[in-house]
Design a protein around this motif. Structure first.
Motif, PDB file in Angstrom:
ATOM      1  N   ARG A   1       7.955 -22.056 -13.982  1.00  0.00           N
ATOM      2  CA  ARG A   1       7.548 -20.760 -14.051  1.00  0.00           C
ATOM      3  C   ARG A   1       6.243 -20.568 -14.318  1.00  0.00           C
ATOM      4  N   GLN A   2       5.419 -21.441 -14.950  1.00  0.00           N
ATOM      5  CA  GLN A   2       3.864 -21.180 -14.997  1.00  0.00           C
ATOM      6  C   GLN A   2       3.295 -21.629 -13.973  1.00  0.00           C
ATOM      7  N   ARG A   3       3.528 -22.501 -13.087  1.00  0.00           N
ATOM      8  CA  ARG A   3       3.320 -22.274 -11.692  1.00  0.00           C
ATOM      9  C   ARG A   3       3.408 -21.198 -11.092  1.00  0.00           C
ATOM     10  N   ILE A   4       4.345 -20.413 -10.944  1.00  0.00           N
ATOM     11  CA  ILE A   4       4.532 -19.202 -10.159  1.00  0.00           C
ATOM     12  C   ILE A   4       3.831 -17.952 -10.905  1.00  0.00           C
ATOM     13  N   ALA A   5       3.611 -18.086 -12.283  1.00  0.00           N
ATOM     14  CA  ALA A   5       2.491 -17.108 -12.997  1.00  0.00           C
ATOM     15  C   ALA A   5       1.249 -17.434 -12.264  1.00  0.00           C
ATOM     16  N   LEU A   6       0.722 -18.564 -12.064  1.00  0.00           N
ATOM     17  CA  LEU A   6      -0.592 -18.863 -11.531  1.00  0.00           C
ATOM     18  C   LEU A   6      -0.637 -18.583 -10.188  1.00  0.00           C
ATOM     19  N   ALA A   7       0.270 -18.578  -9.411  1.00  0.00           N
ATOM     20  CA  ALA A   7       0.321 -18.257  -8.049  1.00  0.00           C
ATOM     21  C   ALA A   7       0.294 -16.487  -7.998  1.00  0.00           C
ATOM     22  N   ARG A   8       0.897 -16.025  -8.793  1.00  0.00           N
ATOM     23  CA  ARG A   8       0.939 -14.436  -8.732  1.00  0.00           C
ATOM     24  C   ARG A   8      -0.419 -13.961  -9.059  1.00  0.00           C
ATOM     25  N   ALA A   9      -1.228 -14.723 -10.096  1.00  0.00           N
ATOM     26  CA  ALA A   9      -2.497 -14.391 -10.495  1.00  0.00           C
ATOM     27  C   ALA A   9      -3.545 -14.657  -9.141  1.00  0.00           C
ATOM     28  N   LEU A  10      -3.281 -15.601  -8.412  1.00  0.00           N
ATOM     29  CA  LEU A  10      -3.999 -15.956  -7.351  1.00  0.00           C
ATOM     30  C   LEU A  10      -3.867 -15.106  -6.109  1.00  0.00           C
ATOM     31  N   ALA A  11      -2.713 -14.497  -6.043  1.00  0.00           N
ATOM     32  CA  ALA A  11      -2.172 -13.739  -5.016  1.00  0.00           C
ATOM     33  C   ALA A  11      -3.238 -12.589  -4.774  1.00  0.00           C
ATOM     34  N   VAL A  12      -3.797 -11.983  -5.576  1.00  0.00           N
ATOM     35  CA  VAL A  12      -4.952 -10.682  -5.346  1.00  0.00           C
ATOM     36  C   VAL A  12      -6.118 -11.368  -5.027  1.00  0.00           C
ATOM     37  N   GLU A  13      -6.199 -12.615  -4.769  1.00  0.00           N
ATOM     38  CA  GLU A  13      -7.592 -13.436  -4.529  1.00  0.00           C
ATOM     39  C   GLU A  13      -8.829 -13.053  -5.402  1.00  0.00           C
ATOM     40  N   PRO A  14      -8.467 -13.158  -6.800  1.00  0.00           N
ATOM     41  CA  PRO A  14      -9.480 -12.803  -7.882  1.00  0.00           C
ATOM     42  C   PRO A  14     -10.758 -13.866  -7.699  1.00  0.00           C
TER      43      PRO A  14
END
Length: 359
Positions: A142-155
């Protein structure tokens, strides 16, 4: 993107949580905000993200004052301790969420969304779970998915608030190695909050030690561990034995004992607090040794090739007072020659001393 915070202050219900904090986070570095609960590290992270407004001071992103910029416009990715995944969405849709809710003019086309999400799931090694729901995943997944979601918008900045705090020790260890490798690939300016000293020292390029809303020390993991700037840093980072006494020339007088010191902050006659790490403290059975503190062996804990020896100060034991506790790390073979209740002498390498008022 570089980040600077200048003279940031914040109070809650009259309690000062951040007290004129100024820091510089260089582009591409992974920086840990480390300190005990309540020291202000999460509040500082939320101020940088725009989730909290500082009472005073400025947040500067890439040279521009962003103090009044809305959180949506700061291009910040935020990863929370408890994942905050949408339970009714699949892994794929969770990662795609930030892209799908962007304003129409900025929103990528559907093929581009699918391409980005697929690439991110491959990056975090979760592509095989794309159709699962969060409740079907382990905590680490779950934590890896949360990190992928944060990176999706190319912050431009990635902020992580105790990202591994809800996980067991073994999973934490695996994920922090993975996070370090991921950062080396992406080089996104990242700040993560933790109270776990091992986590900060293992993962970060630089560590910011915070205490009671202020910065105690900034440096590389090696610098803050090997050259602590204050008694707080010394005692917070790793185990430490503490001696209180008075400087007498090249020694510190501790009760009836004398111990060598390193000369730092040690004027003759000054009351000091002195520190030494467990692996820098030796145990000798020759009680006629000229320097050292007498102690009683209380417990010997052997693990692998080393052993931890716990001891009590003998002066306090004889006086019926609460004893000072000491900890020494020795090779297992040497510890095997000691017995519980044995009287020994503790001889440190030169003590690191701080004036009493600094403690």
């Amino acid at each position: 993107m570089s980040i600077q915070v200048e003279e940031i202050s914040k109070t809650f219900a009259g309690v000062t949580v951040l007290d004129r904090v100024s820091l510089d986070f260089p582009t591409g570095q992974l920086v840990a905000l480390l300190g005990p609960s309540g020291c202000g590290k999460t509040t500082l992270l939320r101020v940088i993200a725009g989730l909290e407004t500082a009472d005073a001071g400025r947040v500067i992103l890439e040279g521009e004052d962003a103090s009044r910029t809305h959180v949506r416009e700061r291009q910040v990715g935020f990863v929370f301790q408890h994942y905050a995944l949408f339970r009714h969405m699949t892994v794929f849709e969770n990662v795609a969420f930030g892209l799908r809710v962007q304003p129409r003019k900025q929103r990528p086309k559907e093929p581009e969304i699918r391409r980005r999400v697929t690439r991110l799931l491959e990056l975090v090694q979760m592509q095989w779970l794309a159709d699962r729901f969060p409740q079907q995943l382990s905590g680490g997944q779950r934590q890896r998915i949360a990190l992928a979601r944060a990176l999706a918008v190319e912050p431009r900045v990635l902020l992580l608030d105790e990202p591994f705090g809800a996980l067991d020790a073994q999973v934490r260890k695996e994920l922090r190695r993975w996070l370090r490798a991921l950062h080396d690939d992406l080089h996104v300016t990242s700040i993560f909050v933790t109270h776990d000293q091992e986590e900060a020292l293992e993962v970060a390029d630089r560590v910011v030690l915070m205490n009671r809303g202020r910065v105690e020390q900034i440096g590389t993991p090696d610098e803050v561990y090997e050259r602590p700037a204050s008694p707080f840093v010394y005692s917070f980072l790793g185990a430490a034995n503490v001696f209180r006494g008075r400087v007498e020339g090249a020694n510190v007088r501790v009760g009836e004992a004398t111990l060598n010191h390193d000369g730092s902050d040690a004027d003759h006659g000054a009351d000091v607090v002195a520190f030494v790490r467990p692996h820098e403290l030796d145990i000798v059975t020759d009680l006629s040794a000229p320097n050292g503190v007498d102690a009683l062996v209380r417990r010997i804990l052997a693990f692998g090739g080393s052993a931890r020896v716990e001891l009590d100060g003998i002066e306090e034991v004889k006086a019926g007072a609460e004893p000072t506790h000491y900890e020494v790390v020795l090779p297992r073979e040497r510890a095997g020659t000691l017995t519980q209740g044995q009287q020994v002498r503790l001889v440190p390498t030169p003590l690191r001393v701080f004036r009493q008022e600094a403690a």
